[in-house]
Structures are given as C-alpha cells and as structure tokens.
Design a protein around this motif. Structure first.
Motif, PDB file in Angstrom:
ATOM      1  N   PHE A   1       7.380   8.991   3.176  1.00 19.10           N
ATOM      2  CA  PHE A   1       6.231   9.890   3.352  1.00 19.10           C
ATOM      3  C   PHE A   1       5.017   9.144   3.889  1.00 19.10           C
ATOM      4  O   PHE A   1       4.605   8.129   3.347  1.00 19.10           O
ATOM      5  CB  PHE A   1       5.890  10.572   2.033  1.00 19.10           C
ATOM      6  N   ALA A   2       4.447   9.700   4.954  1.00 19.10           N
ATOM      7  CA  ALA A   2       3.386   8.977   5.650  1.00 19.10           C
ATOM      8  C   ALA A   2       1.980   9.382   5.216  1.00 19.10           C
ATOM      9  O   ALA A   2       1.011   8.773   5.637  1.00 19.10           O
ATOM     10  CB  ALA A   2       3.553   9.175   7.159  1.00 19.10           C
ATOM     11  N   SER A   3       1.850  10.391   4.375  1.00 20.43           N
ATOM     12  CA  SER A   3       0.503  10.844   3.970  1.00 20.43           C
ATOM     13  C   SER A   3      -0.028   9.985   2.838  1.00 20.43           C
ATOM     14  O   SER A   3      -0.117  10.432   1.703  1.00 20.43           O
ATOM     15  CB  SER A   3       0.548  12.293   3.511  1.00 20.43           C
ATOM     16  N   ILE A   4      -0.382   8.747   3.151  1.00 22.03           N
ATOM     17  CA  ILE A   4      -0.767   7.834   2.083  1.00 22.03           C
ATOM     18  C   ILE A   4      -2.242   7.490   2.092  1.00 22.03           C
ATOM     19  O   ILE A   4      -2.702   6.699   1.289  1.00 22.03           O
ATOM     20  CB  ILE A   4       0.064   6.525   2.140  1.00 22.03           C
ATOM     21  N   PHE A   5      -2.988   8.112   3.012  1.00 23.78           N
ATOM     22  CA  PHE A   5      -4.400   7.742   3.079  1.00 23.78           C
ATOM     23  C   PHE A   5      -5.260   8.645   2.217  1.00 23.78           C
ATOM     24  O   PHE A   5      -5.149   9.873   2.256  1.00 23.78           O
ATOM     25  CB  PHE A   5      -4.908   7.816   4.514  1.00 23.78           C
TER      26      PHE A   5
END
Lengths: 377, 685
Positions: free
Chosen positions: A354-358
C-alpha cells in the motif's frame, strides 16, 4: 506415572521454546518508560504487516525510543481472544493500548473496563464504538462516495459497471459499498452488471473477475468500482490482449502496483516487469492509510504526556488520480510532502504493497518505516 | 474405540478410571501449568477479577464446545456452530430490550434459534441419513446468509443488565456466574451420561452398525444429539451477546476451528465414541490462556501462530505418550527390526522361496474371464458420482438461461476449467487423505507458503523457475511428510497434526516474507495460467492430463487400492498385509505436493504470491470431495466423482458471481445447492 513425567518434560521443552522465541521481556526496563501495547487482529495480509511496521518504526524513533516500551501481540480473527488479550494487557500494567479492532462493537465491554482503570485505548483504521475509546480512521462513506462520483463522471453518467466489494458483514465494507451504490442509484444510466465479494485481496479479486468474465466480456463492461483489485483488473485486460489506451476506468485501492500503472505509459521506472509497469491506466486510487496505527501510537503517547487529543481523528482521504500521480525517487517523508505518491518497483517488489503512507502528522515515519520498520533519521 | 462403553462397573483399582479420563486430566494439567507460568512470570497473584474475566471470556467457546463434543462423540461433525452463534447474537442485539421479560424471552428465543438450526441438521442427518459434515456445511452457509440479511454490519445493543446477570458474579467476590453455569452443565452431563440416551451416544459413535444391531434406535440418538448441540450453540450465542454487549454478524464464524481445537485438547477423539464435554471446557480455557501466555512471555507477533501450533501439538502429544501409544509401539517395532537385522533374522535376509500365498490350482484364472457389464461393475461409483454431474448440468443450463451464453461458448468452459484447476488438484490430495479417514487442514498455509517461496525464488526469471518449481514441490512433500509422520508415528489425530502444522507454516511464511511477500511469477508461469496456445490456456490440457493421472492413481494402482483398504478398516488393512504406516505417510505427502502445485499455479495466475491466498480453499476442498460422493469417514468415493464436485461448485460460483444478488442471498443459494446435491446422494434404505 509415565504420562506425568513426559508431561513435565513436554512443558519444560515448551518453556525453552518460548524462552528462545520471545525476546525475554525485560522486566527491569529503564524507569519512566511507558508500557504501550499493540493488539493486532490478524497479520496474514500486506496492509496489516505494513501498518505494524509503521507502528514499530514510530516506537523506535529517537524521541520515543527511551520513552516507549512497545509490545506487539496478535489476537487472530476471533474477537473473544482480542477481548482476553486486551484484558491481559491491562493486567500487565499497560498505560496505553493501540488496537486494530476485530469488531467495532464486541470490544466495548473490555475497553470500558480498561478506561475505568486509567488505560488509554486508541483504535486505528477500524473503529471502536465505546465512547471512552479514541479512534483514528478515514471516513468510509466519503471513500465510497468520492470514488463512485469519480467513476460516474469518467463514464459521463452512462455505462455498465462491475462492483467488487470487501469482506461482507464488516462496517468498513458496508459503509463504503452503500455510499457508492447511493451515488450510482442517482444515475439511471449507470448499470451494475455484476457484483462480487473481493475480500480486500488481489488474489480473490482475480478469481472473482475471472468468474464474471466467464459470462461477460470486456466489451460489455465500461468501468469498475473495486475496494481492492484495480491493479489485477488492468493486468487481466492486458493479458486478454487489450491495448493500454483502452483500459477501463477503475476506482479502487491504493496499492503501489496500481499507482505505477497510473503513470503515463512513457515513464521510465526501474524494476518494472509484467503488468507492474506504467500504462496510463485511468484510475482513482484511495486507501485506508496504513500510517493510521503509527499516528495512533503518537497520539497515545501525547495523551500519556498530558496533552489533550481528540476522540476522533478523521484522517484526510488519500486520493490520487491520473492528474496527481507522481513517482518518488527515495520516498523520504520530505519528498512525499512535496507530492510524490508512487514507489519504484525496484524498491517495492510487491505490487500489492500500500502506497498511501504519507501523513503531514507523522514526519517520523516514511517509506523505510512502511517497508522495514525503520524510522526516518 | 470401545473402551468407554465397556467396563462401566466398579473397577478393582484407580488405574482404570484414571486411564479413562486421561484426556481430561492431561488437559487440566496443561491448564494448571499455563496458569502457573502466567502467574509466575507476571509476578503477581492471580486475582479474582482475572479469574472472573477469564471465566466469562472462555464461556462462549466452552459452551459451544460442549455442544460440538456431543456431536463428535456420536461420530459426527457440526460445522454450523459459529454461524449459529452469530445469528443468535445479531437477533438478540436487534430485538432485546432492557426489561426482565424481554431479556428472558429473547434469551429463550436465542436458545430456540439454536434448537431450530439443530432440528434442521438433525432432520437431514438422522432422518435423511446424509453425511453430517456436508449437511452442516450447507447449514453454515445458509445461516451466515440469514445473519447478514438480519444485520449487514456490526451494531445494535444488548442491555448491560443481561451482562451482569449471566457473565457477572454468582457470589460477589468469590464465584463468577459462568463457572456456576458450566458446573451446572457438567452435572447435567453426568446425569445424561448415566441414562440410556447417554450410553447410546457413545455406542453410536463407537460403531453405529453394532449399536443398531443391539437394538439402539440410531436415528433418534443422532436426532437428539444435534438438537442438544444446537441448543448449546444458541446458549453460546446468548453468552457472547452478554459478554460483548452488541451485535456483530461475523462474531461466531472464526470460532469454528477453535471449537474443534478445544475439543481435541480436551481429550475427545474425533471419530466418535470417546471423550466428554468436561475436557472440552478445559480445552476452551487452555486456548484462552494461550493468549495470556504469549503476552507474558512476550512472544513476538510473527511467532504467535508458531507458538500456538506448538502448544496444540504438545497438549495432545502428552496425552498420547505411554507404553501402548503409537510412538512407543513404533519405537519398539523399529528396535525389534534392528535386532532382527543384527541377527540376520529379517525375512529378506533369510532369503528363500517366494512366501506369497499361491492361488490354488487354476480356479482363480478360470473365474476371471467372467466380466460383468460396465454398468453393473460401476453401479456404485456412478450412483455416488452422478448427482454432482447432473447438478453441474443444471447449473450450466441455468447459466445459459441467465446470460444467454454458456452452453455453446468455449470461453465459458475455458474459464471454468482454469478456475477449477486449483480445486481439481487439491481434490486429489484432500480426497486421498479423506479416503483414508483423515483430513488435511494444513492446506491454506501450505498453499500460501509454497506460493511465497516460489515467487521469492523466481523473482520473474524463467531460468530460476527451472530449479525453484521442483524445490517448492519438494517443500510441499516435506510438509506432507511432517503431517504424515505426526499422524502415523505420534498417533495424533489428523485434524490436530495438520492444524498444528498449518499454524507453524503460517509463522514460517510470515518470517520468510517479513510480512510482505516480494518476488513475482516468471513470464512462462504467468503464460501457463493466463496466456494462450492453440486457442486455449495452457493449463487446460494440463488439467486434463492431471485428471487422467489422478483417476488412474486412485483406482488402478496398488497405492490407490491400499488407500481404499485403509479407509475401510485400518486394522483389517494391516492384517491383510498393507503397509498402513507407509501408505498413510505417502497420502499426506501427496496432499502436500498438491498444495505446493496449487500454490505455484496460483502464483502464476495472480502474477505474485500473497499471504492469505490459500484461505479460500480449505472448506471448498473438503466440500467438493464430499459432494462428489466420497464418504467423509473414508473408504468410499472416487476421483471422477470429486471432479464432478469441483465442476459443480465452480460453475455455481461463476453463475452467482455474474449477478448482482447480495452476498447473503448467494450464501443461502450456495448452501441449498450443496444440500440438494447430497440429498441426491442419499442411500436408499
């Protein structure tokens, strides 16, 4: 009697096994460290592992390293066991417990009891409905609504769509799906031609889509609304011999594989392979962000230090479209702050990651935190 | 299996009663040890609050396990337990009001719902004489569907008064209410056990045929058992409602495996005739204590399933050690063989003539040429296998009717075969295990671990695939070997051995992948599952070849014959010269191999491996085998029948997936079709 002696042996052996496995809990920890526990439900999928990595990274960052004593436990899928586990944590002297709740309602009793004993309970991603608990999550209805509206707009209000949902019977799935269907219902020319349960898994999404395609073909489908599986849907279209330019619009998850596919087809990315490559796929990508656990831990520690924290921390819905997609070079927190939101396949070999880590609120944890549990230096 | 039904009179010493209750005593000892360790390590005295909390936390599982124990003792399986608990929970959470009348009425209604589910099971199992595992599997789907129709997401509320009433204190500060209720259950059970009904439950579970011959009305006993069990699940549902104070349509579903684990840890043997509910209660609390143990010993997250597997393993292993247990027997056997070898006394060392029994004269050959016609020879197989194929045809026709394209569309059949390939392969392994009377529960994480290993080694390179695939298939065989050795040499119940293995494999997969599996399938593996050659997916001819080999292996080879021999009676098989141990181990190896193959193919199908990718295949692998006409207790069934089950299930899922019916409705339809298929399998007698 023989059985008894063998039992004793077996028990001793068991104790030895645990002695080796467990990192032998240091009872004599440095003074003034907060005992904080993490109670996870299940660790058998990408999202949970990533969220756990980020929590660990948060606990290891230099401000917390000598303040927080974090212990991670897994309850498995059974709510009774999580109840038992939370209670055991309270008994063990927890100051705060960060929870990924198996059920939004079943834990209420034990949570209330824990609150009464002065323990801070903070849930991430899914909710705990007991009023004394703190929650960190996105607005699931908003997620369903926004993505459905995007799809309707992309299709100009007309077309056949396929819907792939999550785990039936959970609040998250029910709220998202209901909100999306309300949007579709407002547009009489949008027709749901098939609906399947995707269990929030790329592998399940593929078998379900294959079943649907046994009786439909891609020409009869104009768009897809999936809670998880757009990466797979795009891959399947390419495998079926369709052109990149003809990919169907897909509203779905925030997996890195899907984000890479959103990049313009000419983008050069290191490590691209198979269908894990830029193809200009028309997408809206959203996610329940895996940093929510790390933020929950941070808030819990702030609360222990005497600050006021809100009962409900609504996370901004991380939305990425073809207009906002941007490749990261390293994935440091600073770089993500500047707007990048997809990671090189050479760094993230798993497209389901999952790339939504910001999050603007968690400068302590970046790409390395999600990947291997290392805080930003 | 007959130990308990014999010798109910006074025994000369304490040894016999002790031996008879060994399962219970061992479970109790394990529980005490866990409690002591928790107490010592946490460095405090166990407080009343903790005991009270533990007692209410484990009560739901314990009560559900009591009901399931009755079913198990009578020789059956009940998979509907978790689903019924969920249904009762959501009904109470939507309907109960905070006044004594309402609470009383709805608690009774909760038990009533359990009884209705029990009656449903009882009708099909006792009256229609269907296999319990399929009937209750169908009930499970139907009840899950109804539950989701009643409540689509967690919510509702249970009055807190109910909670203080039944999970609070009986004597404040001394005795928690759940303990009193469980004690009442034990007393009730001791009474039931002393009645004819109680004795008959054990008799039916030991040997249904023999007990029928002695005049026991087997159907009524089974009927009573399933209804009582249903009542227990209903009560467990009331308990979980009181404990959690709200409704959650998924609350009971994950309890299914735990209920069986609790029963086995408590010393009740799956297969019937032995054990008792008291052990299961202790087993349930052992499982709850494991949570505390993992916490006080600070076992890190990835190791927790490993530790649980080891605890499960040790809990039952300690019960099966002793002079007469399989391990000791096998060790003695090996020592005896070594001694004989040392002295040169082994049959093959002695040499000499062929000691096989000679056929007398030529009469055997003379009798051989009489070939009964095909229909007569295969009548039994056909009767059991055909219903699945007939239902399959019906589903295809329905698909044709709904979508106007199936019957004459190659695309449809191709997708169907590709999707069936996984279950068709698993059916061979699981089917062979079931034919011997076992069950392989380690499939989910065998599949996942093998997939993750393959993807991790291949990393997209075809060259690496050449050595990675054989290695992964070998790993599957090793997993099967471990299962097989556990079952044969340690004498563990197959369910326990494979369940423990499953937990250990999960931990291994997590450790290997560090929580996020990397790597991906190589182009040729992907092509094999999703590409095209001569107008078809390459896996389609592979499945066809696999089916031929599998059918041949089970029905025409000595290995296949041995499997049926063992399934029809292990003792008889051993006495007629079958190497039971070796064959059993091989059967589990075969199952492990099939799981590894499926893991590899799934990786090719999805392009990469994911951790939970095997989860969806455990129950279907059992369902297809049984729907295809195989007896769950072993000995009867054949591969082509199982294949019919695979095709039926896949076609049905395909039909439902293309619709917009809600999941709840689909679950109900799915359950009804499974039930319909087995009704057609019914023995006419």
């Amino acid at each position: 009697m023989r059985p008894w002696s063998s039992l004793v042996k077996a028990t001793v052996a068991a104790a030895m096994v645990f002695g080796l496995c467990g990192q032998s809990g240091p009872a004599a920890a440095a003074e003034k460290k907060y005992d904080v526990y993490l109670s996870m439900s299940y660790i058998g999928n990408d999202w949970q592992a990533e969220a756990a990595n980020m929590v660990k990274a948060m606990a290891a960052q230099k401000d917390f390293a000598n303040k927080v004593n974090l212990q991670v436990q897994v309850a498995g899928p059974n709510a009774q066991r999580q109840i038992q586990q939370i209670n055991a944590m309270v008994e063990a002297g927890a100051k705060a417990i960060v929870v990924y709740p198996i059920s939004p309602t079943a834990l209420n009793g034990v949570v209330k009891n824990a609150c009464a004993r002065g323990v801070t309970i903070i849930a991430y991603d899914s909710e705990i409905t007991e009023p004394c608990a703190y929650n960190v999550s996105i607005d699931q209805e908003e997620a369903g609504r926004v993505t459905a509206e995007w799809l309707v707009k992309k299709l100009n209000g007309k077309g056949n769509i396929v819907v792939i949902t999550g785990v039936p019977g959970t609040s998250v799935d029910t709220l998202r799906t209901k909100a999306a269907k309300e949007v579709f219902a407002k547009h009489p020319n949008i027709k749901i031609v098939a609906e399947a349960v995707g269990m929030w898994s790329q592998a399940v999404a593929r078998t379900e889509l294959s079943k649907i395609l046994a009786t439909h073909n891609w020409d009869q489908i104009d768009g897809l609304w999936m809670q998880v599986g757009c990466y797979t849907a795009n891959s399947m279209q390419i495998e079926a011999g369709r052109k990149e330019a003809d990919l169907k619009p897909c509203a779905g998850e925030g997996a890195n594989g899907g984000r890479i596919q959103m990049l313009p087809i000419s983008t050069q990315v290191e490590g691209a392979n198979g269908t894990y490559r830029p193809m200009g796929a028309p997408r809206i990508s959203y996610a329940s962000p895996p940093y929510s656990g790390a933020l929950a831990l941070k808030l819990a520690v702030e609360k222990l230090q005497g600050k006021q924290i809100p009962k409900l921390t609504k996370l901004p819905l991380p939305i990425v479209t073809n207009e906002t997609i941007k490749l990261c070079k390293e994935g440091s927190w600073a770089e993500m702050k500047a707007g990048c939101n997809a990671f090189l396949p050479s760094l993230v070999p798993n497209p389901g990651w999952f790339a939504s880590i910001f999050s603007a609120q968690t400068p302590e944890v970046g790409f390395q935190a999600a990947l291997v549990g290392q805080p930003e230096s | 299996m007959s130990a308990t039904s014999l010798g109910r009179g006074a025994s000369p010493s304490f040894a016999l009663p002790l031996a008879r209750h060994r399962g219970l005593l061992v479970a109790l000892a394990v529980f005490v040890v866990l409690l002591t360790v928790t107490d010592l390590v946490s460095g405090g005295r166990v407080s009343y609050f903790q005991v009270s909390f533990l007692s209410s936390g484990g009560a739901t599982l314990a009560i559900a396990a009591i009901g399931e124990t009755l079913v198990v003792i009578s020789g059956g399986f009940d998979l509907s337990v978790g689903a019924v608990i969920s249904l009762v929970n959501v009904v109470l959470a939507t309907s109960m009001r905070d006044n004594p009348e309402s609470m009383m009425a709805w608690s009774m209604a909760g038990v009533g719902i359990g009884i209705v589910a029990g009656l449903f099971n009882a009708f099909f199992i006792a009256v229609m004489r269907l296999q319990s595992i399929v009937v209750t599997l169908a009930t499970m789907f139907i009840v899950q569907g109804i539950t989701l129709l009643a409540m689509d997401k967690p919510g509702g509320a249970i009055p807190p008064t109910l909670s203080t009433l039944i999970v609070g204190d009986a004597v404040p500060g001394f005795v928690p209410m759940p303990i009193v209720i469980l004690a009442a259950f034990i007393v009730l059970w001791l009474y039931i056990k002393s009645t004819r009904f109680g004795t008959a439950i054990y008799a039916v579970g030991s040997d249904a045929e023999a007990s029928r011959s002695t005049g026991i009305h087997v159907s009524w006993i089974q009927f009573g058992v399933y209804v009582l069990a249903g009542a227990c699940y209903g009560l467990a549902g009331v308990f979980v409602s009181a404990q959690t104070g709200a409704g959650d349509p998924l609350i009971g579903n994950p309890m299914l495996l735990q209920v069986f684990t609790a029963i086995v840890v408590g010393g009740t043997q799956l297969g019937g005739g032995r054990g008792g509910p008291a052990g299961s209660i202790v087993g349930a609390y052992v499982l709850m204590m494991v949570v505390n143990i993992l916490l006080v010993l600070n076992v890190s997250a990835y190791y927790s399933t490993l530790a649980e597997g080891v605890i499960l393993f040790l809990a039952v292993l300690s019960g099966s050690l002793g002079r007469e247990a399989p391990l000791a027997r096998h060790v003695r056997e090996i020592i005896a063989r070594l001694r004989a070898w040392n002295r040169g006394m082994l049959p093959r060392q002695l040499g000499g003539a062929n000691r096989r029994l000679a056929f007398v004269g030529k009469s055997a050959e003379a009798a051989a040429p009489v070939h009964p016609p095909f229909w007569a020879r295969h009548r039994e197989s056909l009767r059991y296998a055909l219903p699945a194929y007939i239902c399959f045809l019906v589903v295809i026709l329905a698909t044709q009717y709904v979508y106007d394209s199936a019957l004459f569309s190659w695309q449809y059949y191709e997708s169907l075969i590709v999707l069936s390939s996984f279950l068709a392969i698993l059916a061979l392994g699981q089917g062979a295990v079931i034919l011997t009377g076992g069950l392989d529960l380690s499939l989910p994480w065998s599949i996942a671990l093998c997939g993750v290993l393959l993807a991790g080694m291949v990393k997209g390179s075809d060259a690496a695939l050449a050595y990675a695939l054989p290695l992964v298939l070998l790993a599957g065989c090793v997993i099967g070997l471990v299962n097989g050795l556990g079952v044969v040499f340690l004498g563990l119940s197959p369910i326990v051995a494979t369940l423990a293995t499953n937990g250990i494999l999960q931990a291994l997969a997590l450790l290997y992948s560090n929580g996020t599996p990397d790597g991906f399938a190589s182009p040729s593996l992907r092509w094999f599952m999703t590409g095209h050659i001569l107008g078809t997916t390459p896996v389609v001819p592979f499945v066809a070849a696999f089916v031929v080999v599998a059918a041949f292996t089970l029905s025409r080879t000595p290995f296949g014959r041995r499997i049926y021999g063992i399934g029809n009676g292990e003792r008889v098989a051993a006495l007629s010269g079958i190497t039971v141990g070796r064959t059993l181990v091989l059967v589990y190896v075969l199952s492990g191999f099939c799981a590894a193959l499926v893991g590899s193919l799934l990786t090719g199908f999805s392009g990469q491996a994911s951790l939970g990718m095997g989860d969806e295949y455990l129950l279907p692998s059992i369902a297809v085998v049984v729907v295809g006409g195989t007896l769950i207790t072993g000995g009867r069934g054949d591969y082509l029948g199982m294949l019919g089950g695979v095709l039926l299930l896949t076609a049905l899922q395909t039909l439902l997936a293309g619709t917009t019916l809600p999941y709840a409705t689909r679950a109900i339809i799915f359950g009804l079709v499974i039930l319909g298929a087995v009704v057609a399998l019914r023995e006419k007698n």
